[in-house]
Design a protein around this motif. Sequence first.
Motif, PDB file in Angstrom:
ATOM      1  N   THR A  55      67.546 -55.926 -11.244  1.00 38.32           N
ATOM      2  CA  THR A  55      66.496 -56.793 -12.208  1.00 38.32           C
ATOM      3  C   THR A  55      66.882 -56.421 -13.419  1.00 38.32           C
ATOM      4  OG1 THR A  55      64.773 -56.461 -10.438  1.00 38.32           O
ATOM      5  CG2 THR A  55      64.090 -57.029 -12.633  1.00 38.32           C
ATOM      6  N   THR A  56      67.161 -55.150 -13.905  1.00 40.87           N
ATOM      7  CA  THR A  56      67.711 -55.079 -15.379  1.00 40.87           C
ATOM      8  C   THR A  56      68.855 -55.764 -15.726  1.00 40.87           C
ATOM      9  OG1 THR A  56      66.451 -52.786 -15.372  1.00 40.87           O
ATOM     10  CG2 THR A  56      68.187 -53.083 -17.005  1.00 40.87           C
ATOM     11  N   LEU A  57      69.692 -55.716 -14.710  1.00 42.23           N
ATOM     12  CA  LEU A  57      71.217 -56.329 -14.687  1.00 42.23           C
ATOM     13  C   LEU A  57      71.077 -57.704 -14.868  1.00 42.23           C
ATOM     14  CD1 LEU A  57      74.287 -55.803 -14.825  1.00 42.23           C
ATOM     15  CD2 LEU A  57      74.103 -56.482 -12.541  1.00 42.23           C
ATOM     16  N   LYS A  58      69.953 -58.416 -14.489  1.00 46.71           N
ATOM     17  CA  LYS A  58      69.815 -59.920 -14.242  1.00 46.71           C
ATOM     18  C   LYS A  58      69.270 -60.246 -15.632  1.00 46.71           C
ATOM     19  CE  LYS A  58      69.131 -60.630  -9.402  1.00 46.71           C
ATOM     20  NZ  LYS A  58      70.305 -61.717  -9.335  1.00 46.71           N
ATOM     21  N   HIS A  59      68.346 -59.129 -16.240  1.00 45.75           N
ATOM     22  CA  HIS A  59      67.847 -59.586 -17.619  1.00 45.75           C
ATOM     23  C   HIS A  59      68.941 -59.458 -18.695  1.00 45.75           C
ATOM     24  CE1 HIS A  59      63.660 -60.265 -16.303  1.00 45.75           C
ATOM     25  NE2 HIS A  59      63.500 -58.811 -15.958  1.00 45.75           N
ATOM     26  N   ALA A  60      69.859 -58.533 -18.478  1.00 39.05           N
ATOM     27  CA  ALA A  60      70.780 -58.440 -19.415  1.00 39.05           C
ATOM     28  C   ALA A  60      71.829 -59.668 -19.271  1.00 39.05           C
ATOM     29  CB  ALA A  60      71.417 -57.183 -19.356  1.00 39.05           C
ATOM     30  N   PHE A  61      72.120 -59.997 -18.304  1.00 41.69           N
ATOM     31  CA  PHE A  61      72.983 -61.080 -17.814  1.00 41.69           C
ATOM     32  C   PHE A  61      72.515 -62.509 -18.732  1.00 41.69           C
ATOM     33  CE2 PHE A  61      75.553 -60.074 -13.847  1.00 41.69           C
ATOM     34  CZ  PHE A  61      76.287 -59.182 -14.655  1.00 41.69           C
ATOM     35  N   GLY A  62      70.998 -62.500 -18.418  1.00 40.97           N
ATOM     36  CA  GLY A  62      70.406 -63.837 -18.946  1.00 40.97           C
ATOM     37  C   GLY A  62      70.389 -63.840 -20.322  1.00 40.97           C
ATOM     38  N   ARG A  63      70.360 -62.795 -21.063  1.00 45.78           N
ATOM     39  CA  ARG A  63      70.769 -62.545 -22.782  1.00 45.78           C
ATOM     40  C   ARG A  63      72.050 -63.091 -23.108  1.00 45.78           C
ATOM     41  NH1 ARG A  63      67.546 -57.045 -24.588  1.00 45.78           N
ATOM     42  NH2 ARG A  63      65.438 -57.652 -23.854  1.00 45.78           N
ATOM     43  N   LEU A  64      72.772 -62.587 -22.226  1.00 42.36           N
ATOM     44  CA  LEU A  64      74.329 -62.681 -22.559  1.00 42.36           C
ATOM     45  C   LEU A  64      74.611 -64.263 -22.152  1.00 42.36           C
ATOM     46  CD1 LEU A  64      75.885 -59.388 -21.461  1.00 42.36           C
ATOM     47  CD2 LEU A  64      75.489 -60.202 -23.912  1.00 42.36           C
ATOM     48  N   VAL A  65      74.025 -64.821 -21.101  1.00 44.43           N
ATOM     49  CA  VAL A  65      74.318 -66.230 -20.846  1.00 44.43           C
ATOM     50  C   VAL A  65      73.729 -67.155 -21.927  1.00 44.43           C
ATOM     51  CG1 VAL A  65      73.624 -67.887 -19.505  1.00 44.43           C
ATOM     52  CG2 VAL A  65      74.408 -65.956 -18.345  1.00 44.43           C
ATOM     53  N   GLN A  66      72.735 -66.637 -22.426  1.00 42.88           N
ATOM     54  CA  GLN A  66      72.099 -67.220 -23.577  1.00 42.88           C
ATOM     55  C   GLN A  66      72.803 -67.329 -24.911  1.00 42.88           C
ATOM     56  OE1 GLN A  66      68.066 -66.092 -24.554  1.00 42.88           O
ATOM     57  NE2 GLN A  66      67.292 -68.338 -25.257  1.00 42.88           N
ATOM     58  N   SER A  67      73.528 -66.201 -25.098  1.00 51.56           N
ATOM     59  CA  SER A  67      74.312 -66.091 -26.466  1.00 51.56           C
ATOM     60  C   SER A  67      75.686 -66.502 -26.490  1.00 51.56           C
ATOM     61  CB  SER A  67      74.410 -64.590 -26.669  1.00 51.56           C
ATOM     62  OG  SER A  67      74.967 -63.792 -25.650  1.00 51.56           O
ATOM     63  N   GLY A  68      75.850 -67.010 -25.180  1.00 47.43           N
ATOM     64  CA  GLY A  68      77.189 -67.679 -24.958  1.00 47.43           C
ATOM     65  C   GLY A  68      78.449 -66.813 -24.599  1.00 47.43           C
ATOM     66  N   LEU A  69      77.944 -65.701 -23.968  1.00 41.90           N
ATOM     67  CA  LEU A  69      79.237 -64.929 -23.504  1.00 41.90           C
ATOM     68  C   LEU A  69      79.581 -64.819 -22.016  1.00 41.90           C
ATOM     69  CD1 LEU A  69      78.760 -61.682 -26.085  1.00 41.90           C
ATOM     70  CD2 LEU A  69      80.314 -63.716 -26.208  1.00 41.90           C
ATOM     71  N   LEU A  70      78.437 -65.335 -21.446  1.00 44.95           N
ATOM     72  CA  LEU A  70      78.629 -65.145 -19.842  1.00 44.95           C
ATOM     73  C   LEU A  70      78.215 -66.608 -19.369  1.00 44.95           C
ATOM     74  CD1 LEU A  70      77.216 -61.900 -18.786  1.00 44.95           C
ATOM     75  CD2 LEU A  70      79.650 -62.321 -18.936  1.00 44.95           C
ATOM     76  N   GLU A  71      78.598 -66.741 -18.107  1.00 45.12           N
ATOM     77  CA  GLU A  71      78.188 -68.013 -17.502  1.00 45.12           C
ATOM     78  C   GLU A  71      78.067 -67.874 -16.131  1.00 45.12           C
ATOM     79  OE1 GLU A  71      80.951 -70.928 -18.352  1.00 45.12           O
ATOM     80  OE2 GLU A  71      82.488 -70.160 -17.082  1.00 45.12           O
TER      81      GLU A  71
END
Length: 230
Positions: free
Chosen positions: A47-63
């Motif tokens: 769950t913590t990992l998913k939250h961090a992923f979500g932020r990095l997706v929003q910032s344009g670094l992950l998809e």
Amino acid sequence: METLPRETIVDVLENKLREEILTGSHPAGSYLPPERELADGYGVTRTTLKHAFGRLVQSGLLETRHGVGTRVRDFVRLGGADLLPMLVRHSPEWMGEIFEVRRSVGALIAERAAMKATAEQRQELRALLAAVREAESGGDVQLADIEVHRALARATGNRVYTLLTNTLFNAYLPMRQHLVGPFLDPDEAHGRLEPVVSAVGAGDAKAAHEAADAYLASTERIMLDGLGIA
């Protein structure tokens, strides 16, 4: 007294993953390991990992693609200028490239403002220039100076110039305290900027371009010296 922000485990993990992406530990185009493997490796919950992923997706670094995985985005090829504040915080070396664009765009904006500014906009520019001299601290002078440039961009009549100006300022605002050198003396800051405003007020496009180029070049040198960048 202002309360200091407290980092959560999501904040820490987000910062860790961002650093690994920006330093190339996770290269552009590569897929991250499975979530369970990553979570176990970092000692966090999925769950913590998913939250961090979500932020990095929003910032344009992950998809992320459902059923496929999470991939590092090629942010240099596909990203927008909204990434610049984050990149500057990661590496001040981006400032040299930002200032190169600042100088070329800023001189063009001054030229266009001299051609397009209304009487009301010229009056506004004079008032904002006066505020530069009246400001007390270096930080206040710096912010007053920024407002002059925002007004110059508006005076071009082209909203894209305004957005570009805002983007460039937003890019280096995270480093603002290190870039205060040209603004420590209100009179000197006013004197550097006055020829730009005067040329725009006179409707002299060539003089405005030259004055803006000189202003941007001189302040750039001072600010880059403050960052220790040659």
